[in-house]
Design an enzyme around this catalytic site. Structure first.
Site, PDB file in Angstrom:
ATOM      1  N   ARG A 102       0.842  -1.193   0.000  1.00 11.93           N
ATOM      2  CA  ARG A 102       0.000   0.000   0.000  1.00 11.93           C
ATOM      3  C   ARG A 102       0.881   1.249   0.000  1.00 11.93           C
ATOM      4  NH1 ARG A 102      -3.689  -1.957  -1.881  1.00 11.93           N
ATOM      5  NH2 ARG A 102      -5.746  -2.473  -1.046  1.00 11.93           N
ATOM      6  N   GLU A 158      -2.374   7.905  -6.297  1.00  9.92           N
ATOM      7  CA  GLU A 158      -2.480   7.147  -7.540  1.00  9.92           C
ATOM      8  C   GLU A 158      -3.698   7.612  -8.330  1.00  9.92           C
ATOM      9  OE1 GLU A 158      -2.413   2.944  -6.794  1.00  9.92           O
ATOM     10  OE2 GLU A 158      -0.513   3.019  -5.694  1.00  9.92           O
ATOM     11  N   HIS A 200       1.001  -0.132  -9.966  1.00 10.83           N
ATOM     12  CA  HIS A 200       0.084  -0.937  -9.149  1.00 10.83           C
ATOM     13  C   HIS A 200      -0.314  -2.226  -9.893  1.00 10.83           C
ATOM     14  CE1 HIS A 200      -2.762  -0.416  -5.515  1.00 10.83           C
ATOM     15  NE2 HIS A 200      -2.581  -1.710  -5.752  1.00 10.83           N
TER      16      HIS A 200
END
Length: 529
Positions: A234, A263, A281
């Site tokens: 994370r 993000e 990601h």
């Protein structure tokens, strides 16, 4: 009329087919998730919403979702869903917590190798026509020490792969017991020792108030010179500015991040830094993982919309419609007992014992145990639910024991939860009164009767005159209003416990002054939903 589901993100065609095969009217509109106004316009037509990460289910969307009963997230992260608002509207939020663990673990290993051998930079250099063989001096991972910050489902898979690559593995995880560590072949250590000994450090923990910036400038200062940091968990677990400074100074040999504080990360302080590797990601981005989580979420949503069965819900216990009225208040009690114990537990949990006495012993104690473990693990793991809680406890080697017994003592029925840690055992018991509200009836063998509110103070002290007055004055002078006040003691002058419900959070300086009182042993702020 058949239930209607909107699929607003890209989902596997096989998952779309599951809805149709089971008689659910499914609209596959994979670009709607990025169009807030369009989603807002049409969401009121649907009973279910199937999403990935692109769709943002905000308060505004939920307010317009007049018929929505379930939101299904294909994947684990639900940062894009306003769960409290969904809960308030009676909308179940489901995820698929175990569908992409292997994929994420493999990505962490890939990132570790990529940064150790400078593969991205070497690739770019070579493809641009250069042949800079001497520029890219890498590091072997064989015989190196890997430090895992978090050793749950994904972390334990990384440990297994790393051991196969002939690495030594250290693990820091408050829930990891020595027995579980031994079975995994890892060495359980405290965070500071891990930072000092590890050549490579990889993060596998949820983002909570306790883990935010767990890798900060102070943590980096304790690391070996030339250590490597990998984060595929994370954004926000590592302080990006501190990592940038450490890379520039040569304190870190390299870093590899799949996740970022903001993000999509179109700009980031780390971009362009020497020996920094990044991916957008991609932890869960393999065809196998995407297929798995898509099929899982479709099946779960169908089961709920057609039969009322609830699996992997983040905001609702897994209880059948027939059981709900009778069981629900005891589920609430079990979760509160677990939360009470979990917020007071600061060392590794070895075991949990749950005693069900009287009428509750004849109920679905599996659901009650799951609720209790959910409450126990939530303070550290946050996204745990009644389905995943028993699995997460098992992964961490936490032994769960259930005991059913006939009525004992003054109460017709009660639940007692005992947490066994490396240092001590702590028990808390409660029951449900005729009004349907849970009550605490005993803490650490001391009898009392207390209803748990949102903000509570838990104080252990020696039973001496003047304490209650001192507490009341301290809180009153700082504008903290007492809602309820509950006391219990073993005997006059002996150990005592005070449970106080207050109308807001108690300031840290007030907590410190209360803790400094000579006969006070512990002061803890507790929060209950």
């Amino acid at each position: 009329m058949a239930p209607k589901v909107l699929i607003s993100d890209k989902l596997s065609p096989a998952a779309v087919q599951i809805f149709k095969d089971r008689g659910i009217d499914a609209d596959f509109l994979p670009d709607v998730g990025k169009n807030k106004e369009k989603l807002l316009e049409i969401i009121g037509q649907y009973d279910g919403l199937a999403i990935r990460s692109a769709t943002k289910v905000t308060e505004k969307i939920i307010a317009a979702a007049d018929n929505l009963k379930v939101i299904g997230r294909a994947g684990i992260g639900v940062d894009n869903v306003d769960i409290p608002k969904a809960t308030a509207r009676g909308i179940i939020v489901m995820n698929t917590p175990f569908g992409n663990a292997i994929t994420t673990a493999e990505h962490a290993i890939s990132m570790m190798m990529a940064v150790a051998r400078q593969i991205p930079a070497a690739d770019a250099s070579t493809q641009s026509g250069k042949w800079e063989k001497s520029r890219f001096m890498g590091r072997e991972i064989t015989d190196k020490t890997l430090g895992l910050v978090g050793c749950g489902n994904i972390g334990s898979i990384v440990a297994d792969r790393a051991i196969g690559l002939k690495m030594r593995v250290l693990a820091y995880d408050p829930f990891l017991t020595p027995e579980r560590a031994m079975s995994l072949g890892v060495e359980k250590v405290e965070l500071n020792e891990l930072l000092e000994r590890a050549d490579f450090i990889t993060l596998h923990t949820p983002l909570t108030d306790k883990t935010r910036n767990i890798i900060n400038a102070d943590a980096i200062a304790k690391m070996k010179k030339g250590a490597y940091l990998i984060n595929c968990a994370r954004g926000g677990l590592a302080d990006e500015k501190a990592v940038k400074a450490a890379l520039d100074e040569g304190k870190l040999g390299g870093a590899a991040f799949d996740v970022f504080v903001e993000e999509p990360a179109k700009e980031n302080i780390l971009f362009g830094t020497s020996n920094f590797v990044s991916t957008p990601h991609l932890g869960a981005s393999t065809s196998e993982a995407q297929e798995n989580v898509a099929l899982q979420v479709a099946e779960q949503m169908c089961d709920y919309l057609l039969h009322g069965a609830v699996r992997n819900a983040l905001n609702m216990p897994s209880i059948s419609a027939e059981e709900a009225p009778k069981l629900a208040p005891f589920v609430r009690l079990a979760e509160q007992l677990g939360s009470f114990a979990g917020q007071l537990t600061e060392t590794a949990i070895q075991g949990v014992k749950l005693e069900y006495a009287g009428a509750v012993s004849e109920m679905n104690v599996q659901a009650l145990t799951a609720a209790a473990i959910t409450g126990l693990l939530t303070p550290l793991l946050q996204t745990v639910n009644m389905v995943s809680a028993p699995i997460l406890a098992k992964e961490r080697g936490v032994k769960v024991e259930e005991i059913r017994r006939e009525k004992q003592g003054a109460y017709e029925t009660y639940i007692r939860l005992t947490v066994i840690t490396e240092r001590q055992e702590r028990s808390v018991a409660g029951t449900v009164f005729a009004d349907g509200k849970p009550r605490i009836i005993q803490v650490k063998g001391i009898n009392m009767e207390a209803e748990l509110g949102q903000h509570m103070l838990y104080i252990t002290n020696e039973d001496k005159p003047g304490f209650i007055g001192h507490l009341g004055m301290e809180l009153g002078n700082n504008g903290v209003n007492i809602a309820t006040f509950n006391l219990g003691r073993l005997a006059p002058g002996d150990d005592a416990i005070c449970l106080v419900e207050v109308d807001g959070r108690v300031p840290e300086d007030v907590m410190s002054r209360l803790e400094a009182v000579s006969h006070v042993k512990q002061v803890k702020a507790l929060e209950f939903q």
